[in-house]
Design an enzyme around this catalytic site. Structure first.
Site, mmCIF file in Angstrom:
data_model
loop_
_atom_site.group_PDB
_atom_site.id
_atom_site.type_symbol
_atom_site.label_atom_id
_atom_site.label_comp_id
_atom_site.label_asym_id
_atom_site.label_seq_id
_atom_site.Cartn_x
_atom_site.Cartn_y
_atom_site.Cartn_z
ATOM 1 N N PHE A 60 -1.861 2.581 2.592
ATOM 2 C CA PHE A 60 -1.630 1.777 3.594
ATOM 3 C C PHE A 60 -3.070 3.038 4.018
ATOM 4 O O PHE A 60 -3.673 3.052 5.003
ATOM 5 C CB PHE A 60 -0.727 1.584 4.743
ATOM 6 C CG PHE A 60 -0.616 3.404 4.749
ATOM 7 C CD1 PHE A 60 -0.336 4.318 5.750
ATOM 8 C CD2 PHE A 60 0.895 2.725 4.683
ATOM 9 C CE1 PHE A 60 0.454 5.247 5.575
ATOM 10 C CE2 PHE A 60 1.936 4.303 4.768
ATOM 11 C CZ PHE A 60 1.467 5.103 5.292
ATOM 12 N N TYR A 61 -3.634 4.129 2.766
ATOM 13 C CA TYR A 61 -4.367 4.647 2.893
ATOM 14 C C TYR A 61 -5.566 4.340 3.052
ATOM 15 O O TYR A 61 -6.308 4.471 1.951
ATOM 16 C CB TYR A 61 -4.343 5.898 2.185
ATOM 17 C CG TYR A 61 -3.234 7.071 2.330
ATOM 18 C CD1 TYR A 61 -2.914 6.700 3.916
ATOM 19 C CD2 TYR A 61 -3.080 7.867 1.902
ATOM 20 C CE1 TYR A 61 -1.551 8.019 3.969
ATOM 21 C CE2 TYR A 61 -2.065 8.833 2.054
ATOM 22 C CZ TYR A 61 -1.608 8.558 2.664
ATOM 23 O OH TYR A 61 -0.287 9.748 2.967
ATOM 24 N N SER A 62 -6.298 4.038 4.411
ATOM 25 C CA SER A 62 -7.701 3.513 4.622
ATOM 26 C C SER A 62 -7.933 2.885 5.369
ATOM 27 O O SER A 62 -6.797 2.534 7.068
ATOM 28 C CB SER A 62 -8.172 2.183 3.316
ATOM 29 O OG SER A 62 -7.269 0.586 4.306
#
Length: 338
Positions: A60-62
């Site tokens: 979920f890195y964004s």
């Protein structure tokens, strides 16, 4: 050249300092593939033969909470396939998208690892999977049994935990070996639970991936006021960097800068060296999206601190003279030390 190494799972040699990739996708489109790729390559190329670069990514890195971070890695391996075997990939997942809450049920863990595998593409296998937070609705023993099933099915080869307590780590490790536990460790994040996790991990033979060792960049002294935050910088929402707290917290930064200048190293290298000095199993996990910063961070793992320097820095950390919490509040805070 970086000469020192650390070990995961007892026999996997990795760089003494790992590489966090989260900020490569904040904001969306804010970092070019070229810069990100050179940052990763620089870290890999600096390591001695036989050691892998320990890369830390997220499902979920964004800015959107999507898989852009992993898609960037897929493009990297497509362009540089030889680097797949030179890197060890750890990915956090298991978060309900849009709700900032963990779901460690078997169904969601399976969904998570399948999403990660698809986004990473065919050239790189997921090495270590971490539920990003401990789910209070699922017994730790049940979560570990589910993770062990997914591991044996071949989705990944190592299990990690993130933001867990020492007690939870011990319970989890009794079910199936935990390779690494990821917690925040820095001169301004050194709580009693931090010490307990580090001590328990040493006893159990578990590596500690110590994220944010330079205090999300604040401890290097380049942020003097809130006016120094660029538009869209998520750090502006941290309570430690709020209008009422930032001036107070800068006092700690001034002490760090003075020690770094006297030592002849950068503030980032000093902070990383102190975290590494907490134990051979403690692996600092700073983030970077520029090659020069990656190399600066890695060199921090080679800085040898004298006993007096360690004591002076530890005294600053243990004084705990920091105003504000580690996260924004609300959902983030309730899942810390799960």
């Amino acid at each position: 050249m970086v000469n020192r190494v650390a070990h995961l799972g007892g026999n996997i040699a990795v760089g003494r300092v790992s590489h966090g990739l989260m900020m490569m996708c904040f904001p969306v489109g804010g970092k070019s593939d070229e810069d990100c790729f050179e940052s990763i390559k620089a870290g890999v190329d600096a390591l001695p033969a036989g050691a892998k670069a320990f890369l830390n990514a997220g499902e979920f890195y964004s800015s959107t909470g999507g898989t852009e971070n992993l898609e960037l890695l897929a493009r990297f391996y497509a362009k540089y396939p030889d680097y797949a075997d030179k890197t060890f990939i750890s990915v956090k997942g298991g978060i309900v998208r849009g709700k900032r809450m963990p779901d460690c049920s078997m169904d969601n863990l399976r969904r998570s690892v399948e999403t990660i595998t698809k986004a990473l593409g065919p050239l790189k296998k997921l090495d270590l999977y971490e539920p990003a937070r401990i789910d209070p609705n699922v017994p730790v023993e049940d979560m570990m049994q589910s993770l062990a099933v997914l591991l044996k099915e071949g989705h990944f080869t190592h299990i990690g935990l993130s933001e867990c307590s020492a007690k939870t780590l011990r319970r989890a490790h009794a079910v199936y070996p935990v390779t690494a536990v990821e917690i925040e460790v820095s001169l301004w994040s050194y709580e009693q639970e931090t010490k307990d996790v580090i001590a328990t991990a040493a006893e159990l033979g578990v590596a500690v991936a110590a994220y944010s060792p330079i205090g999300r960049g604040f401890l290097i002294g380049k942020i003097k006021s809130r006016a120094d935050f660029a538009e869209g910088d998520f750090r502006a929402g941290l309570s430690r960097l709020s209008d009422e707290n930032i001036d107070h917290n800068l006092r700690m930064v001034e002490e760090i800068l003075a020690i770094a200048e006297n030592k002849g190293v950068t503030p980032a290298q000093l902070c990383i060296a102190w975290v590494a000095a907490l134990g051979p199993h403690v692996i600092p996990l700073p983030g970077s999206s520029k090659a020069e910063r990656t190399l600066e961070n890695l060199q921090g793992g080679d800085v040898e601190l004298k006993a007096q320097e360690v004591a002076e820095l530890t005294a600053i950390a243990e004084r705990g003279d920091v105003k504000g919490g580690r996260y924004f509040g609300g959902a983030e805070m309730q899942y810390l030390w799960g």
